[in-house]
Design a protein around this motif. Sequence first.
Motif, short mmCIF file in Angstrom:
data_model
loop_
_atom_site.label_atom_id
_atom_site.label_comp_id
_atom_site.label_asym_id
_atom_site.label_seq_id
_atom_site.Cartn_x
_atom_site.Cartn_y
_atom_site.Cartn_z
N GLY A 83 0.18 -8.52 6.69
CA GLY A 83 0.67 -7.29 5.95
C GLY A 83 1.94 -7.54 5.58
O GLY A 83 2.19 -7.00 4.37
N THR A 84 3.01 -7.84 6.54
CA THR A 84 4.21 -8.04 5.84
C THR A 84 4.34 -9.07 5.25
O THR A 84 5.29 -8.96 3.96
N GLY A 85 3.77 -10.18 5.39
CA GLY A 85 4.03 -11.49 4.44
C GLY A 85 3.50 -11.07 3.12
O GLY A 85 4.10 -11.30 2.12
N LEU A 86 2.04 -10.45 2.86
CA LEU A 86 1.94 -10.12 1.63
C LEU A 86 2.69 -8.98 0.84
O LEU A 86 2.68 -9.24 -0.51
N MET A 87 3.54 -8.34 1.65
CA MET A 87 4.46 -7.35 0.77
C MET A 87 5.62 -8.20 0.22
O MET A 87 6.24 -7.56 -0.65
N ILE A 88 5.88 -9.31 0.50
CA ILE A 88 6.86 -10.14 -0.16
C ILE A 88 6.58 -10.46 -1.46
O ILE A 88 7.21 -10.36 -2.47
N TYR A 89 5.30 -10.60 -1.78
CA TYR A 89 4.78 -10.87 -3.03
C TYR A 89 4.22 -9.58 -3.92
O TYR A 89 4.74 -9.67 -5.07
N PHE A 90 3.91 -8.67 -3.28
CA PHE A 90 3.22 -7.28 -3.91
C PHE A 90 4.32 -6.17 -4.15
O PHE A 90 4.18 -5.26 -4.75
N ARG A 91 5.17 -6.26 -3.34
CA ARG A 91 6.53 -5.34 -3.58
C ARG A 91 7.41 -5.97 -4.70
O ARG A 91 8.66 -5.98 -4.66
N GLN A 92 6.85 -6.05 -5.79
CA GLN A 92 7.39 -6.51 -7.01
C GLN A 92 6.81 -5.53 -8.04
O GLN A 92 5.97 -4.81 -8.25
N PRO A 93 7.70 -5.51 -9.41
CA PRO A 93 7.44 -4.51 -10.53
C PRO A 93 6.01 -5.14 -11.21
O PRO A 93 5.54 -6.41 -10.91
N ASN A 94 5.36 -4.37 -11.89
CA ASN A 94 4.00 -4.75 -12.49
C ASN A 94 2.80 -5.29 -11.61
O ASN A 94 2.15 -6.08 -12.10
N VAL A 95 2.93 -4.76 -10.38
CA VAL A 95 1.96 -4.93 -9.41
C VAL A 95 0.97 -3.73 -9.39
O VAL A 95 1.24 -2.76 -9.15
N TYR A 96 -0.27 -4.17 -9.21
CA TYR A 96 -1.56 -2.97 -9.16
C TYR A 96 -1.09 -2.33 -7.85
O TYR A 96 -0.88 -3.24 -6.82
N VAL A 97 -1.15 -1.13 -7.78
CA VAL A 97 -0.87 -0.20 -6.65
C VAL A 97 -1.83 -0.40 -5.55
O VAL A 97 -1.32 -0.29 -4.28
N GLY A 98 -2.97 -0.80 -5.89
CA GLY A 98 -4.05 -0.98 -4.77
C GLY A 98 -3.96 -2.26 -3.81
O GLY A 98 -4.10 -2.37 -2.79
N TYR A 99 -3.01 -3.35 -4.13
CA TYR A 99 -2.63 -4.35 -3.45
C TYR A 99 -1.52 -3.79 -2.38
O TYR A 99 -1.39 -4.20 -1.43
N VAL A 100 -0.86 -2.73 -2.77
CA VAL A 100 0.31 -2.23 -1.79
C VAL A 100 -0.31 -1.42 -0.77
O VAL A 100 -0.16 -1.34 0.29
N VAL A 101 -1.36 -0.77 -1.24
CA VAL A 101 -2.36 0.28 -0.38
C VAL A 101 -2.97 -0.77 0.71
O VAL A 101 -3.03 -0.58 1.87
N MET A 102 -3.59 -2.02 0.12
CA MET A 102 -4.12 -3.00 1.12
C MET A 102 -3.18 -3.50 2.13
O MET A 102 -3.38 -3.47 3.34
N CYS A 103 -1.76 -3.60 1.77
CA CYS A 103 -0.96 -4.08 2.68
C CYS A 103 -0.58 -3.03 3.91
O CYS A 103 -0.39 -3.46 5.05
#
Length: 612
Positions: free
Chosen positions: A449-469
């Motif tokens: 979960g924390t590792g994926l946030m390194i990639y998904f806590r960026q601009p222009n990312v689909y909000v669903g991926y942040v929810v997944m983390c």
Amino acid sequence: MTILSFINRPILNPCFHTIPEESSKPIHGEESDDTACEHQALDDSALSTKDKPSVGAQISVSTQALEEDYQTGVRKAEAITLLWSKKSLYSAYVLIYVAYFVLDLAFGTAAFLAPYAYADFKSSQMVGISAVMAKIIGGVLRLPLAKLLDIWGRGEGFLLMVLLSTLGLVIYASCSNVASYTTAAVIYYTGFNGLQYTLTVWISDISRLESRVLLIALSSTHSICTSLVVPYIVSSFVKRGSSSWRWGYGCFAIVLPVALLPLTILFLWHQRRAAKTSIPATDKPHRTLTSSAVHFFHEFDVIGCLILMAGLILFLLPFSLATSVADKWRSTSTITTLAIGFCLLCCFPIWEKYGAHRSYLPWPLLRNRTLLGCALTTCTLFVSYYCWDLHFYDFNQVVLGLSATNAVYMEQIYTIGSCFFACFTGILIKVTKRAKLISLICVPIYMLGTGLMIYFRQPNVYVGYVVMCQIFLAFAGGTLAPCEEVMALAVGTHDNFATILAIINLAASIGGAIGASIAGGIWTNVYYGELVKFLPDSAQDLALEIYFDYTTVLEYQKGTEIRSAVQMAYGAAQRDMCIAGTAVTAITFIAVWLWHDMYLGHNGRQVKGLVF
């Protein structure tokens, strides 16, 4: 020696099975069946029937002998569970749940009202410092409270914390300057932390190990409701005017004692009822005033308490205050304070080993690898949490473009999800009677979960991926938190419950302070530099304003040059914060590996009487 026999050791084999030492054989005078402690409960009619022998006579002498080494508060707690009925047991848990619910409402409301209080005292920097000091002191005072609950009694300690919390809320509502606000903060946080801590001790008193995770998890489900209700409560107060925040504190100064009084009366009444018997009684020694002072000086381990409290305050304060200025860690006073605090913390186990007449924890427990592993697990989880959670609310609005309401809901995914998964974990542990393997499986999920946030806590990312983390983190965090608590309690006896929980809570305070410092340092040193780098030349004069007030950038639509520059700066800072949070979880895995894989079923001897 074969390879298989070599690796089948506790430190190498995570599934090496052990049974808690006190549970390996039945205690004299008790049944060997797991339901034995239920059969010890006495019928309520025993006290009212004159022709029957006294209740004290119905309890075997060997059972009373088991309690002689326990402190007075623990004997009172055991006497209550020996005497009460199932109706009282279930009533106690319902009232504990209500207490948790009201405390969460009060704490959440106070947290949201704090910015409005800061606005009235914005001319003084002491407001922010007082909030930090109040949280640290309130957390550290759990140690003397643990001794108070063990020596004096659970009910008496809880009543004292109710009075302190109410007094703090009254001072909050009537404060007119920074000095009174600071006083209110210290008193309130001391009482609030004490109340939550005492409730956890009570749950431990009335439950066996295999049921304890489920009971603790169920008691936290109130967060699902309070997280949604608190914003509406706050808005109903603040919309009345600039100083209407005082009404919020004043309201809970009435609600809090009224809601907690029934639980206090229940335990104190059963405690008084038990006092009429010979169960918790011991011969009271005749002491002079001087000898009593010396006795309680040793019982409370005043010197050890002062060493540990001073060490923790000096160690945690620099972490909490050194996050707002980039070069604060270069200050001599910061480094000196941190070094003195660390040295005092190192002196504490030495004092407990060689100097204390009655230590907080027996020396074997202080060096028990399961307890140390649980404390390290708690500490690293809080470090990781504060690393990725800092400025997450801002990120949701600035980068993801969520409304204020949806940003709150995004933050609440972890809270609500962890409550749900903690209940599932409680059921699983009640069936399997084991917690280590479950925890070992969840640590990699937390890393994911924390590792994926390194990639998904960026601009222009689909909000669903942040929810997944957030769901991954909620699943793992909701599982690990109750597991480490129950595993820590498994290594001690009933006499150690309060102190073990205090140690775990202190580990959380230390981890939170370190995590906030790491995240704050990254934010201070990375975000502003990236902001200046990405902002166009025409908007460089807005850099400081945006840095101190993120709402400024919300005036610019997504896609504009200024909004995109701020989003890039947020992404760079959040990436580094998530990297730090992910790296710490490697220590979490080692900490969980250190636990003994104890079977939690043979534990009817930890608590006695009618329990869950």
